[in-house]
Design a protein around this motif. Structure first.
Motif, PDB file in Angstrom:
ATOM      1  N   ASP B 160       0.818  -1.220   0.000  1.00  0.00           N
ATOM      2  CA  ASP B 160       0.000   0.000   0.000  1.00  0.00           C
ATOM      3  C   ASP B 160       0.850   1.268   0.000  1.00  0.00           C
ATOM      4  OD1 ASP B 160      -2.499  -1.209   0.092  1.00  0.00           O
ATOM      5  OD2 ASP B 160      -2.529  -1.316   2.276  1.00  0.00           O
ATOM      6  N   GLU B 161       0.512   2.186  -0.877  1.00  0.00           N
ATOM      7  CA  GLU B 161       1.076   3.548  -0.820  1.00  0.00           C
ATOM      8  C   GLU B 161      -0.049   4.460  -0.358  1.00  0.00           C
ATOM      9  OE1 GLU B 161       4.085   4.709  -1.520  1.00  0.00           O
ATOM     10  OE2 GLU B 161       5.010   3.417  -3.036  1.00  0.00           O
ATOM     11  N   LEU B 162       0.179   5.190   0.719  1.00  0.00           N
ATOM     12  CA  LEU B 162      -0.869   6.045   1.275  1.00  0.00           C
ATOM     13  C   LEU B 162      -0.377   7.476   1.370  1.00  0.00           C
ATOM     14  CD1 LEU B 162      -1.329   3.608   4.221  1.00  0.00           C
ATOM     15  CD2 LEU B 162      -3.131   3.972   2.552  1.00  0.00           C
ATOM     16  N   ILE B 163      -1.214   8.382   0.941  1.00  0.00           N
ATOM     17  CA  ILE B 163      -0.882   9.799   1.121  1.00  0.00           C
ATOM     18  C   ILE B 163      -2.025  10.442   1.886  1.00  0.00           C
ATOM     19  CG2 ILE B 163      -0.454  12.006  -0.033  1.00  0.00           C
ATOM     20  CD1 ILE B 163       0.564  10.391  -2.445  1.00  0.00           C
ATOM     21  N   GLU B 171       1.007  16.496   5.722  1.00  0.00           N
ATOM     22  CA  GLU B 171       1.452  15.903   4.465  1.00  0.00           C
ATOM     23  C   GLU B 171       2.237  14.639   4.810  1.00  0.00           C
ATOM     24  OE1 GLU B 171       3.412  18.739   1.785  1.00  0.00           O
ATOM     25  OE2 GLU B 171       4.575  17.016   1.046  1.00  0.00           O
ATOM     26  N   ILE B 172       1.534  13.505   4.787  1.00  0.00           N
ATOM     27  CA  ILE B 172       2.138  12.255   5.240  1.00  0.00           C
ATOM     28  C   ILE B 172       2.070  11.233   4.127  1.00  0.00           C
ATOM     29  CG2 ILE B 172       1.905  10.342   6.881  1.00  0.00           C
ATOM     30  CD1 ILE B 172       0.454  12.483   8.720  1.00  0.00           C
ATOM     31  N   SER B 173       3.209  10.610   3.832  1.00  0.00           N
ATOM     32  CA  SER B 173       3.127   9.474   2.916  1.00  0.00           C
ATOM     33  C   SER B 173       3.684   8.238   3.610  1.00  0.00           C
ATOM     34  CB  SER B 173       3.818   9.766   1.589  1.00  0.00           C
ATOM     35  OG  SER B 173       5.140  10.149   1.805  1.00  0.00           O
ATOM     36  N   GLN B 174       2.974   7.143   3.447  1.00  0.00           N
ATOM     37  CA  GLN B 174       3.373   5.896   4.097  1.00  0.00           C
ATOM     38  C   GLN B 174       3.327   4.772   3.081  1.00  0.00           C
ATOM     39  OE1 GLN B 174       2.005   5.484   8.399  1.00  0.00           O
ATOM     40  NE2 GLN B 174       0.272   6.591   7.566  1.00  0.00           N
ATOM     41  N   ARG B 175       4.281   3.858   3.196  1.00  0.00           N
ATOM     42  CA  ARG B 175       4.224   2.630   2.399  1.00  0.00           C
ATOM     43  C   ARG B 175       4.145   1.469   3.375  1.00  0.00           C
ATOM     44  NH1 ARG B 175       8.850  -0.613  -0.715  1.00  0.00           N
ATOM     45  NH2 ARG B 175       7.511  -2.323  -1.415  1.00  0.00           N
ATOM     46  N   ILE B 176       3.031   0.726   3.315  1.00  0.00           N
ATOM     47  CA  ILE B 176       2.803  -0.370   4.252  1.00  0.00           C
ATOM     48  C   ILE B 176       2.779  -1.673   3.444  1.00  0.00           C
ATOM     49  CG2 ILE B 176       1.240  -1.302   6.002  1.00  0.00           C
ATOM     50  CD1 ILE B 176       1.995   1.438   6.884  1.00  0.00           C
TER      51      ILE B 176
END
Lengths: 448, 466
Positions: B160-163, B171-176
């Protein structure tokens, strides 16, 4: 571009790049949802969703890829991904072919409703509020826990390299409410009621609210009962969960072929009560699972499953039918464009009996009625056990009192032989089955 | 396989940012791209070999205390501006029908990036090897015993790529990344049939396959199905039991966790008004941890941009905290706990558990059994459900008889039920065999969760044969 054009585009691209067979399943869906929680509108959502799933076969090797973006570039990329997966796959000697085109029946009537299709957030919110108010106004003691009302407009197009090229648009409404009743600080168990229909006209919001409220009130002040083995009336919803779910698994040809079904090799045998007749009807007018074709583009049909307790046949998709050199029964089903086709009933129809629920209750000397079941049903073996929610104790033909923390257990395949009565009030359930209340015997009932 | 590029993500951030400038009220924009890979082998043949991408964006807007939400898979500027507009008009339209005005607890607008810590990033690995591994496991499982007639082995990667952006400046981006697999086995013998199931997985890279090989799940399932095919169903009634470590998480999650979700507390759940009060045996400390290492439900920030944390729900028997979103935190006048989660861009965040577990004790399994005269050791979970009154049920696969403190024969498992807090009051000993498992929870929308615990001893109602 239309959905069918996207599907054809995918097939053309796959054919050019040298696969043996290809299939594209394209879906576009507009959803409006209203979620109620703790007596309040929790969310309202308008969702636009679309996507394509591409199945390719190369040297009997399968590859499948999907994408949620419909554009030439993303479709071509998905085609290449499917192919590269097929390359690393292993050949399946049982693979014969994707389906070839055949003449489709006329689209069953009442699957598309313009009023539902153009409904916006306001209209669906109105449906939810009607239900909400109906429950609230039914009785002061009723409190709404949660609920959800959804409208779907779904467009599906399927193309394959053998010339299948079909498209159909449908509408659907679904709604449920969960209520509890409170009296002198005591809360009832959670009562559940729902409706599902193809059009706003056929969808009864008010009834959902009233019945949920009535069920919650009826389960106030519960008592326990001494354990016994005896008669249970399953209302439509628990009857679908406990009885129809294992049947669907047992007549799934894939399970039959793999030795996962207790009904393998039993065609023609009497395996259930003679009172039980079931057909799968993919062409039922206004049917929840109806359409002119299944999710491989094969015509839907009416398939007998049980006639007076005798097993008539199994449900096939193209793969399982080819394996036995049979014709598919048109039961390929996908959860979405991102899934390969499985086998599922379209509308599993239990032939209704003659008696109304009240009459059924009046003929039970000692037993219980279960209007909601929360438990586990093991599809292969038919073992089930769980809590009977909104359950009441019946004595001498009368409902005596609601039951507290009562568990029921038994075996579905045994229970099918112990059917005493099938009711006449058939209704669609959330489990792709149209089921009336069913009275069965020899069920274990135990209260804490 | 598609390779995501980080600069692709920054392009999306820029696009969302420019759209957000035109937002009304308090607005959030989330982008979510889910890249999945699935291989499933049934009876020696590949049944599913899938890969695909689902991506989209959603807008949530709060105007005069009323939320509106809209999502789309069409990632163009005008379409994203349209969902912002849709969300705003839904918020305004439903306002007159809402009784409560939503207010949000303060939260710092974080600007941050996070990625699941991994040794073997699945994006850089060969899919061919994974397919072969699943084929091999399937073969070993079917060879386990003669009475095994069918099986399904699968392995999945969900990347998952989440913004997350909001009008407060977050302004947060996460890769789970989650890797998980399962094995289902069917055994048949003399007209009897039974199935068994087990799974492995975590939020991690492909190193999970070294740490907990898929064949372990295969062995557990094969052994169980093969053994139970000719076994009877466990009896019905109230019994002293040991719940296996693998299913204690289900109890923590289904029965207790849900009651501590602040939206349910608000509606009058069992834990309403119980902060500071004794709600279980003092042996029990129950936690929902949003940042548990490799937890299936772990994120650095939730879907409202709130940093996750370890939240102690029950501390040695005393109720200490509920699980909150920004909205409920404001209502209860506490800090948000980072529990607002959404399944994907098609859903607005609601209060969800993350990794829920009962902390470990120090008993061995033998010691747990010692004081049981007649009871059962319940193993292997099936699905469950709970009401917010604490009434719960979940299925078990196997019930090993305990007689005079000793383990005896295995019976087929049954559904167990009771009031969670009564069950927790009856907990008199907790084992030392802590594990964290993976789970999927359904609360109007589904989500990945972690569930954990050690085997423990209690008393509950079993629904079985007479």
């Amino acid at each position: 571009m239309s959905l069918a054009e996207y599907a054809r585009l995918a097939i053309k691209y796959c054919e050019k790049t040298g696969v043996d067979e290809a299939e594209a399943f394209v879906q576009a869906q507009q959803t409006i949802e209203v979620v109620l929680e703790r007596a309040e509108i929790q969310s309202e959502r308008v969702k636009t969703q679309q996507g394509i799933g591409i199945r390719v076969i190369k040297n009997k090797k399968l590859g499948f890829a999907f994408a949620s973006t419909l554009s030439k570039a993303s479709i071509e990329e998905a085609c290449r991904n499917a192919q590269s997966l097929a390359n690393v796959s292993m050949p399946n000697p049982d693979w014969v072919s994707l389906p070839t085109p055949s003449k489709l029946p006329k689209t069953p009537s009442g699957l598309y409703d313009e009023e539902t299709a153009v409904a916006g957030g306001d209209e669906i919110l109105e449906l939810a509020m009607v239900s909400y108010d109906a429950a609230k106004n039914y009785d002061k003691r009723v409190e709404i826990d949660d609920g959800k009302f959804s409208a779907f407009v779904t467009d599906i197009a399927i193309s394959n390299s053998h010339g299948i090229d079909v498209e159909e648009k449908t509408t659907l409404l679904e709604g449920y409410l969960i209520c509890m009743a409170k009296e002198r600080g005591e809360a009832s168990s959670m009562a559940f009621e729902y409706d599902i229909a193809r059009s706003i006209k056929d969808f009864s919001s008010k009834r959902i609210g009233e019945v949920a409220a009535e069920k919650a009130l009826a389960s106030l002040n519960p008592k326990t009962v001494e354990p016994f083995v005896g008669k249970v009336i399953l209302d439509s919803d628990p009857a679908a969960t406990i009885l129809m779910y294992p049947i669907m698994s047992a007549v799934n040809a894939d399970n039959v072929q793999r030795g996962r079904s207790l009904w393998a090799g039993k065609i023609g045998e009497e395996i259930a009560s003679q009172k039980l007749t079931i057909v799968d009807d993919g062409l039922l007018p206004k049917g929840i699972g109806s359409s002119s074709f299944d999710f491989e583009g094969i015509p839907h049909q009416k398939t007998p499953i049980l006639t007076k307790g005798k097993l008539e046949g199994y449900l096939h998709n193209c793969y399982t039918a080819n394996k036995e050199k049979k014709k598919s029964t048109g039961n390929a089903y996908r959860e979405g464009y991102n899934m390969l086709p499985l086998i599922l009933a379209s509308n599993l129809m239990v032939e209704p009996g003659k008696k109304k629920l009240d009459e059924m209750i009046s003929e039970v000397d000692k037993g219980i009625i279960v209007r909601r079941f929360s438990g586990n049903v093991r599809a292969e073996s038919g073992e089930f056990s769980g809590i009977a929610k909104q359950a009441s104790y019946i004595e001498k033909g009368e409902i005596k009192y609601p039951l507290k923390e009562t568990m029921i257990s038994g075996n579905t395949f045994q229970a099918l032989k112990n059917i005493i009565e099938i009711g006449c009030e058939i209704r669609p359930t959330l489990a792709k089955a149209y089921v009336p209340p069913i009275l069965i015997d020899k069920i274990n009932i135990v209260s804490k | 396989m598609v390779i995501n590029k980080r600069d692709g993500i920054s392009l999306v951030v820029d696009l969302l940012k420019s759209c957000l400038k035109k937002a009304f009220g308090y607005s959030e924009l989330r982008y979510h791209k889910r890249d999945t890979f699935t291989v499933s082998v049934k009876d020696g043949k590949i049944d599913v070999l899938n890969s695909g991408i689902v991506e989209g964006a959603c807008a949530r807007t709060l105007i005069d205390g009323s939320w509106g939400f809209s999502s789309t898979t069409l990632l163009e500027k005008d379409k994203i501006e349209k969902i912002l507009k849709n969300a705003a008009s839904l918020a305004k339209a439903s306002k007159p029908k809402k009784k409560r005005a939503v207010k949000l607890a303060k939260n710092k607008p974080y600007i941050d990036k996070y990625e699941t810590p991994m040794k073997t990033d699945p994006r850089k690995s060969s899919k061919e090897e994974l397919v072969q591994l699943v084929i091999d496991v399937d073969k070993d499982v079917r060879n386990f015993s003669k009475n095994i007639v069918s099986d399904t082995v699968n392995f999945n990667i969900v990347d998952d790529e989440l913004i997350f952006l909001n009008s407060e400046g977050a302004e947060i981006s996460q890769r789970i990344v989650r890797c998980f697999g399962s094995v289902m086995v069917i055994a048949r013998e003399k007209g009897n049939i039974t199935s068994a199931y087990d799974s492995i997985g975590a939020q991690t890279g492909l190193e999970i396959l070294k740490k907990t090989p898929l064949i372990n799940a295969g062995k557990t399932a094969a052994e169980r199905a093969s053994k139970l095919v000719s076994a009877e169903v466990a009896p019905a009634g109230v019994f002293p039991v040991i719940l296996e470590n693998r299913i204690v998480g289900l109890l923590a999650h289904e029965a207790v966790g849900h009651c501590s979700e602040a939206d349910l507390v608000f509606g009058g759940s069992f834990l309403t008004g119980k902060i500071g009060k004794k709600v279980s045996s003092e042996k029990v400390t129950l936690v929902d941890n949003g940042f548990y290492p490799n937890g299936f439900g772990t994120m650095k920030y939730d879907d409202e941009g709130v940093p996750t944390q370890k939240t102690v729900i029950i501390d040695k028997g005393v109720c200490r905290s509920f699980l909150h979103s920004r909205e409920t935190a404001q209502h209860f006048n506490v800090k948000p706990t980072g529990n607002a989660r959404a399944w994907n861009f098609e859903y607005d965040p609601i209060i969800r558990m993350r990794n829920t577990y009962i902390e470990s004790g120090d008993y061995s399994l033998e010691e747990l059994a010692e004081d049981i005269k007649e009871g059962f050791f319940l193993k292997g979970g099936l699905s469950g459900q709970a009401d917010f009154t604490g009434e719960f049920m979940f299925g078990t696969q196997e019930a090993v008889k305990i007689k005079n403190g000793k383990f005896a024969e295995s019976l087929r498992g049954v559904t167990i039920s009771g009031n969670a807090f009564e069950v927790l009051k009856n907990v008199d000993a907790i084992g030392d065999d802590f594990i964290m498992r993976i789970g999927l929870c359904d609360k109007e929308q589904i989500n990945y969760v972690g569930m954990g615990g050690s085997s423990l001893r209690t008393k509950l109602l079993m629904g079985g044969a007479k």
